[in-house]
Design a protein around this motif. Structure first.
Motif, mmCIF file in Angstrom:
data_model
loop_
_atom_site.group_PDB
_atom_site.id
_atom_site.type_symbol
_atom_site.label_atom_id
_atom_site.label_comp_id
_atom_site.label_asym_id
_atom_site.label_seq_id
_atom_site.Cartn_x
_atom_site.Cartn_y
_atom_site.Cartn_z
ATOM 1 N N GLY A 18 -7.208 -2.437 0.732
ATOM 2 C CA GLY A 18 -6.357 -1.535 1.464
ATOM 3 C C GLY A 18 -6.551 -0.148 0.747
ATOM 4 O O GLY A 18 -7.231 0.132 -0.213
ATOM 5 N N ARG A 19 -5.507 0.791 1.258
ATOM 6 C CA ARG A 19 -5.415 2.134 0.727
ATOM 7 C C ARG A 19 -4.981 2.293 -0.578
ATOM 8 O O ARG A 19 -4.314 1.472 -1.135
ATOM 9 C CB ARG A 19 -4.423 2.921 1.763
ATOM 10 C CG ARG A 19 -5.157 3.318 3.151
ATOM 11 C CD ARG A 19 -4.348 3.839 3.955
ATOM 12 N NE ARG A 19 -3.070 3.092 4.275
ATOM 13 C CZ ARG A 19 -1.949 3.568 4.789
ATOM 14 N NH1 ARG A 19 -1.823 4.971 5.295
ATOM 15 N NH2 ARG A 19 -0.617 3.138 4.942
ATOM 16 N N MET A 20 -5.358 3.526 -1.326
ATOM 17 C CA MET A 20 -4.753 3.659 -2.769
ATOM 18 C C MET A 20 -4.860 5.035 -2.924
ATOM 19 O O MET A 20 -5.179 6.052 -2.231
ATOM 20 C CB MET A 20 -6.127 3.286 -3.316
ATOM 21 C CG MET A 20 -7.435 3.984 -3.306
ATOM 22 S SD MET A 20 -8.956 3.068 -4.180
ATOM 23 C CE MET A 20 -9.159 2.019 -2.712
ATOM 24 N N ILE A 21 -3.918 5.519 -3.932
ATOM 25 C CA ILE A 21 -3.950 6.681 -4.447
ATOM 26 C C ILE A 21 -4.559 6.841 -6.039
ATOM 27 O O ILE A 21 -3.966 5.852 -6.503
ATOM 28 C CB ILE A 21 -2.443 7.238 -4.698
ATOM 29 C CG1 ILE A 21 -1.521 7.381 -3.387
ATOM 30 C CG2 ILE A 21 -2.296 8.411 -5.275
ATOM 31 C CD1 ILE A 21 -0.165 7.530 -3.412
ATOM 32 N N LEU A 22 -5.472 7.798 -6.130
ATOM 33 C CA LEU A 22 -6.070 7.727 -7.421
ATOM 34 C C LEU A 22 -5.149 8.668 -8.252
ATOM 35 O O LEU A 22 -5.245 10.027 -7.920
ATOM 36 C CB LEU A 22 -7.408 8.167 -7.288
ATOM 37 C CG LEU A 22 -8.450 7.405 -6.513
ATOM 38 C CD1 LEU A 22 -9.895 7.894 -6.333
ATOM 39 C CD2 LEU A 22 -8.577 6.019 -6.908
ATOM 40 N N VAL A 23 -4.803 8.021 -9.532
ATOM 41 C CA VAL A 23 -3.965 8.845 -10.508
ATOM 42 C C VAL A 23 -4.670 9.174 -11.548
ATOM 43 O O VAL A 23 -5.122 8.181 -12.473
ATOM 44 C CB VAL A 23 -2.528 8.315 -10.557
ATOM 45 C CG1 VAL A 23 -1.836 9.134 -11.557
ATOM 46 C CG2 VAL A 23 -1.981 7.934 -9.446
ATOM 47 N N ALA A 24 -5.304 10.339 -11.945
ATOM 48 C CA ALA A 24 -6.329 10.440 -12.479
ATOM 49 C C ALA A 24 -5.932 11.560 -13.912
ATOM 50 O O ALA A 24 -5.671 12.607 -13.300
ATOM 51 C CB ALA A 24 -7.614 10.725 -12.042
ATOM 52 N N SER A 25 -6.163 11.479 -14.963
ATOM 53 C CA SER A 25 -5.984 12.273 -16.067
ATOM 54 C C SER A 25 -7.159 12.934 -16.621
ATOM 55 O O SER A 25 -8.174 12.157 -17.201
ATOM 56 C CB SER A 25 -5.194 11.697 -17.104
ATOM 57 O OG SER A 25 -4.743 12.575 -18.179
ATOM 58 N N SER A 26 -7.174 14.090 -16.969
ATOM 59 C CA SER A 26 -8.153 14.922 -17.511
ATOM 60 C C SER A 26 -9.782 14.415 -16.933
ATOM 61 O O SER A 26 -9.839 14.930 -15.969
ATOM 62 C CB SER A 26 -8.026 14.593 -19.042
ATOM 63 O OG SER A 26 -8.870 15.331 -20.065
ATOM 64 N N ALA B 57 -6.310 7.502 -0.241
ATOM 65 C CA ALA B 57 -5.420 8.110 0.848
ATOM 66 C C ALA B 57 -4.682 9.348 0.094
ATOM 67 O O ALA B 57 -4.032 10.053 0.796
ATOM 68 C CB ALA B 57 -4.403 7.008 1.178
ATOM 69 N N GLY B 58 -4.903 9.335 -1.269
ATOM 70 C CA GLY B 58 -4.157 10.659 -1.991
ATOM 71 C C GLY B 58 -4.826 10.683 -3.198
ATOM 72 O O GLY B 58 -5.279 9.841 -3.842
ATOM 73 N N CYS C 181 -7.972 13.649 1.971
ATOM 74 C CA CYS C 181 -6.341 13.260 1.800
ATOM 75 C C CYS C 181 -5.904 14.389 0.923
ATOM 76 O O CYS C 181 -6.409 15.351 0.276
ATOM 77 C CB CYS C 181 -6.843 12.227 0.808
ATOM 78 S SG CYS C 181 -7.420 12.194 -0.737
ATOM 79 N N PRO C 182 -4.594 14.363 0.992
ATOM 80 C CA PRO C 182 -3.732 15.098 0.092
ATOM 81 C C PRO C 182 -3.942 15.170 -1.072
ATOM 82 O O PRO C 182 -4.403 14.112 -1.794
ATOM 83 C CB PRO C 182 -2.313 14.597 0.535
ATOM 84 C CG PRO C 182 -2.251 13.392 1.054
ATOM 85 C CD PRO C 182 -3.664 13.441 1.626
ATOM 86 N N VAL C 183 -3.890 16.225 -1.926
ATOM 87 C CA VAL C 183 -4.318 16.259 -3.687
ATOM 88 C C VAL C 183 -2.867 16.917 -4.042
ATOM 89 O O VAL C 183 -2.493 18.208 -3.488
ATOM 90 C CB VAL C 183 -5.365 17.066 -3.671
ATOM 91 C CG1 VAL C 183 -5.722 17.230 -5.408
ATOM 92 C CG2 VAL C 183 -6.656 16.500 -3.060
ATOM 93 N N THR C 184 -2.436 16.267 -5.003
ATOM 94 C CA THR C 184 -1.374 16.841 -5.889
ATOM 95 C C THR C 184 -2.082 17.322 -7.353
ATOM 96 O O THR C 184 -2.649 16.295 -7.794
ATOM 97 C CB THR C 184 -0.028 16.257 -5.955
ATOM 98 O OG1 THR C 184 0.438 16.051 -4.723
ATOM 99 C CG2 THR C 184 0.830 16.819 -6.958
ATOM 100 N N ILE C 185 -1.788 18.402 -7.890
ATOM 101 C CA ILE C 185 -2.337 18.729 -9.300
ATOM 102 C C ILE C 185 -1.063 19.044 -10.157
ATOM 103 O O ILE C 185 -0.292 19.740 -9.573
ATOM 104 C CB ILE C 185 -3.315 19.737 -9.302
ATOM 105 C CG1 ILE C 185 -4.302 19.575 -8.446
ATOM 106 C CG2 ILE C 185 -3.627 20.161 -10.614
ATOM 107 C CD1 ILE C 185 -5.521 20.535 -8.050
ATOM 108 N N GLU D 113 1.044 -1.066 -0.018
ATOM 109 C CA GLU D 113 -0.023 0.043 0.088
ATOM 110 C C GLU D 113 0.899 1.031 0.015
ATOM 111 O O GLU D 113 2.148 1.357 0.574
ATOM 112 C CB GLU D 113 -0.889 0.130 1.379
ATOM 113 C CG GLU D 113 -2.051 -1.249 1.159
ATOM 114 C CD GLU D 113 -2.752 -0.981 2.478
ATOM 115 O OE1 GLU D 113 -3.100 0.200 3.217
ATOM 116 O OE2 GLU D 113 -3.449 -1.954 3.034
ATOM 117 N N PRO D 114 0.499 2.364 -0.458
ATOM 118 C CA PRO D 114 -1.049 2.336 -1.193
ATOM 119 C C PRO D 114 -0.760 2.057 -2.707
ATOM 120 O O PRO D 114 0.067 2.057 -3.554
ATOM 121 C CB PRO D 114 -1.291 3.847 -1.230
ATOM 122 C CG PRO D 114 0.219 4.368 -1.209
ATOM 123 C CD PRO D 114 1.088 3.335 -0.500
#
Length: 268
Positions: A102-110, A133-134, A202-206, A33-34
């Motif tokens: 478990g926990r995950m980070i969603l990595v998302a485009s457009s 989680a992110g 959760c934290p966000v990065t753009i 994880e994540p």
């Protein structure tokens, strides 16, 4: 590790019932994880450059990884014309429930960022509370039908939606035209996220290109105004386009997602 070495296992999942049933293709690999979950954009598929690079990044770091094709995309079944934000969000949630623990980070485009934010907002409904989680949002396009398209549409476009139920436009990313349906616009209006504060928990990065012809960087800055005051990091790439697929863009994405994963792992 190179993209071609990052092997994840293919699978399919039946989502929906009766006339709404469609086979959704996905790929996943177990790991720590994540888990990194890739959510692609409108008319993209899970074997694109950024998705492959993310698969290699996850493999290098020993993290779990999952990606899918929405219905009407890539190897998944269903008609593209039947696709809506609600429908594609439900498919993403179903694949996550099936393939990710478990926990995950969603990595998302457009457009994937819109789906990611709807997963956050509907987390309790999809049994995802506490598990997202992110968020890493790349050239995010939430509410694009309402905020980006409608202001630029001609009366001819609106007439086509009323009379034909759709209109088409040439695509810069392939030979086939883009298709936009009345159902997509109507459903989009029911799924707007940039109306109030979006509690991500959760934290966000753009990461946003300032030379993006499809999603102006001002849209990303407007999105930031709807996010919590803490835990939001925005990187503007001065010469970055919508794809964000150049080597330097991919390196930036890799650093960002590993930074997120490291901070989440340290939280325990």
């Amino acid at each position: 590790m190179t993209e071609k070495d990052a092997i994840d296992q293919p699978g399919t999942l039946l989502v929906g019932t009766g006339e709404n049933a469609r086979q959704i293709g996905f790929r996943s690999r177990p790991g720590a994880e994540p888990t990194l979950v890739w959510l692609g954009g409108y008319r993209s598929d899970m074997r694109g450059t950024k998705a492959e690079h993310l698969a290699a990044t996850a493999a290098d770091a020993g993290l779990g990884f999952c990606r899918l094709d929405y219905s009407g995309h890539g190897i998944s079944g269903g008609r593209f014309e039947d696709g809506t934000i609600s429908r594609w969000t439900e498919e993403a949630a179903a694949v996550i429930a099936h393939a990710v623990s478990g926990r995950m980070i969603l990595v998302a485009s457009s457009m994937g960022a819109w789906i990611a934010l709807r997963l956050v907002q509907r987390a309790a409904e999809f049994a995802l509370s506490g598990r997202i989680a992110g968020l890493l949002l790349l050239a995010p396009a939430p509410d694009f039908t309402h905020r980006l398209m409608k202001p630029q549409m001609s009366e001819e476009h609106f007439r086509a939606l009323r009379t034909d139920g759709f209109f088409t436009e040439p695509s810069e990313y392939g030979p086939e035209p883009n298709i936009y349906t009345r159902a997509l616009f109507d459903d989009g209006d029911a799924n707007l996220v940039m109306e109030d504060l979006i509690e991500t928990h959760c934290p966000v990065t753009i990461i946003q290109g300032m030379s993006d012809p499809d999603v102006p960087y001002q849209h990303a800055l407007e999105l930031v105004s709807h996010l919590p005051f803490h835990g939001v990091v925005t990187t503007l790439v001065r010469d970055g386009d919508h794809r964000l697929s150049r080597p330097q863009d991919l390196a930036l994405i890799r650093r960002a997602v590993l930074d997120l994963a490291d901070s989440i792992a340290k939280e325990g």
